[in-house]
Design an enzyme around this catalytic site. Structure first.
Site, PDB file in Angstrom:
ATOM      1  N   HIS A  19      38.131  40.666  35.879  1.00  0.00           N
ATOM      2  CA  HIS A  19      37.797  40.487  37.301  1.00  0.00           C
ATOM      3  C   HIS A  19      36.289  40.378  37.488  1.00  0.00           C
ATOM      4  CE1 HIS A  19      41.798  41.505  39.141  1.00  0.00           C
ATOM      5  NE2 HIS A  19      41.982  41.856  37.882  1.00  0.00           N
ATOM      6  N   ASP A 109      36.770  40.923  45.537  1.00  0.00           N
ATOM      7  CA  ASP A 109      37.956  40.808  44.687  1.00  0.00           C
ATOM      8  C   ASP A 109      39.136  41.394  45.460  1.00  0.00           C
ATOM      9  OD1 ASP A 109      38.613  40.871  41.352  1.00  0.00           O
ATOM     10  OD2 ASP A 109      40.033  41.839  42.704  1.00  0.00           O
TER      11      ASP A 109
END
Ligand code: UDP
Length: 475
Positions: A19, A109
């Protein structure tokens, strides 16, 4: 390149390697378009600041010091989402006092879903980053709409197809199950992650040319602009290292000594853990295949062992110069090396894109989250790889030989080359990713200043009341 822009964007990554990397790559892309980039991150797996001198970094206290976050649990992630609200809010408030209206938006995110609450409260536009494929989110949403249709299932159904999620089977459902059923907290988390709250757009590390119909379906659902601008790692003008672990570059010297197109690269990414039985079956499968291999065995990736001690006694000596084992590799460089002919992978989305963009076909051994979906699309739809059908040494040996030596393997290689060409076309001046990036830049630049945005809705104000209570976990 646009250089006149003076607006800033704040990026909020999630701490896992798969991520963090795309968020930092997105930061580089936006910086190259003239934005100032601020990265507000949690202390675990903090990015190496010196690799990104062009960014401003801010560390937020997530209240999870002393906790092992190498495989964060839902409790940890939820706690992080609660504890980071106040630090982020305070930071943004002080920034807005200093910068006034220069702060264009926050990009977060989707696992850091608390950001939407903070942004709403401060009347700042927020944008969600999806670090995975549209196929994954589409399957997740479909399941979330009617979980009772999928859970619980029987072992006997594992290989049964799910026609509305073709080419997935029950076995490939991307939500972790316990005894073939799903736990309520995981459903709730999956909903929070797929939801976009009041965010105004979504950025994707994927390509319209690869996933157009799924992206369109998803866009109908979310009703906000989508910006698929992948593959980030090739779109960035200058690649900076984003690796959390130390890369062992000596494997490149070893690759230099191998014949072109001869080596199988083996890595299960930054998160997956296997048991010693799987390690041993893989070890024998690799040895018996007679193909040169470069194998990443990450510290902590074998349950109950530090690193590679669970390998059969004398294994490395027996394999000799034909095999090389490292703790962490410079993966993009490895995949780009002319000696590499195949990738035995867990099918994380970054690894998938990195492999395809280097024309390396795959052997798919997925575990969790988006990996089974990627594996099915790779093997059944794109036909860019073979699925590993069982974790047994003979099956592993046979699959490696099929990929590296057979006619079928050559077909798969051709498919990967075609896929790469389509993706490269998307990156050209008139290609979709390139155009979408320009649109994204214009979109962010045209976002209304926060004062022009509506006051937050009551629900958002209510949820901000939780800011005061901190979530504490004993280490
Ligand atoms: N990676 C690396 N060295 C390794 C193994 C992986 O640099 O030895 C990088 C890889 O290039 C990719 C990331 O770690 O960018 C893994 O992300 P992915 O989405 O593939 O899987 P995850 O780790 O999130 O499961």
């Amino acid at each position: 390149m646009r250089v006149e822009r003076k607006q800033s964007v704040v990026l909020v990554p999630f701490l896992l390697q798969g991520h963090l990397t795309p968020m930092l790559q997105l930061g580089s892309l936006l910086h190259s378009q003239g934005f100032s980039v601020i990265v507000a991150h949690t202390p675990h797996n903090a990015p190496n600041y010196s690799n990104h001198p062009q960014f401003v970094f801010h560390s937020m206290d997530d209240g999870l010091q002393g906790i092992d976050m190498s495989f964060p649990s839902l409790v940890h992630i939820n706690c992080m989402n609660k504890n980071c609200k106040e630090p982020l809010r305070n930071y943004l408030v002080s920034m807005m006092e200093e910068e006034g209206d220069q702060l264009a938006c926050i990009i977060y995110d989707n696992i850091m879903f608390f950001v939407d609450d903070v942004a709403t409260q401060l009347r700042l536009p927020s944008i969600v980053l999806r670090t995975y494929s549209a196929a994954y989110l589409h399957s997740m949403l479909t399941i979330l709409q009617q979980p009772e249709k999928y859970f619980p299932f029987e072992d006997s159904q594992l290989l049964d197809p799910l026609p509305e999620l073709h080419p997935l089977r029950f076995k490939d459902i991307p939500i972790t199950t316990v005894n073939n059923t799903v736990q309520a907290p995981l459903l709730e988390f999956s909903r929070s992650m797929s939801d976009i709250g009041s965010s105004v757009a979504t950025i994707w590390n994927t390509m319209q040319d690869l996933e157009n119909s799924l992206l369109l379906r998803l866009q109908e659902h979310y009703k906000v602009p989508f910006f698929p601008i992948g593959p980030f790692h090739k779109m960035v003008p200058v690649a900076s290292s984003t690796s959390i672990l130390q890369e062992d570059n000596s494997c490149i010297d070893w690759l230099d000594r191998q014949a072109p197109n001869s080596v199988l690269y083996v890595s299960l990414g930054s998160l997956v853990r296997i048991d010693d039985k799987e390690l041993i079956e893989t070890a024998w499968g690799l040895a018996n295949s007679d193909q040169p291999f470069l194998w990443v065995i990450r510290p902590g990736s074998v349950y109950g062992f530090q690193c590679a001690e669970a390998l059969p006694d004398g294994y490395e000596e027996m394999v000799g110069e034909r095999g090389r084992i490292v703790k962490w590799a410079p993966q993009k460089q490895v995949l780009a090396h002319p000696a590499v002919a195949g990738f035995f992978t867990h099918c994380g989305w970054n690894s998938t894109l990195e492999s395809i963009l280097e024309e390396v076909p795959l052997i798919c051994r997925p575990f969790l989250a988006d990996q089974p979906v990627n594996a099915r699309y790779l093997s059944q739809i794109y036909k860019a790889g073979f699925e590993l059908e069982a974790i047994e040494r003979t099956v592993i040996e046979k699959t490696i030989r099929k990929l590296m030596l057979s006619e079928e393997g050559k077909d798969v290689k051709k498919r990967v080359v075609d896929m790469k060409q389509n993706i490269v076309a998307a990156m050209q001046i008139d290609g979709t990713s390139h155009k979408n990036l320009n649109d994204l830049v214009d979109f962010i630049s045209a976002l209304p200043s926060r004062l022009a945005l509506p006051m937050p809705v009551v629900g958002a104000i209510m949820s901000s009341n939780h800011i005061a209570s901190k979530c504490i976990i004993e280490s």
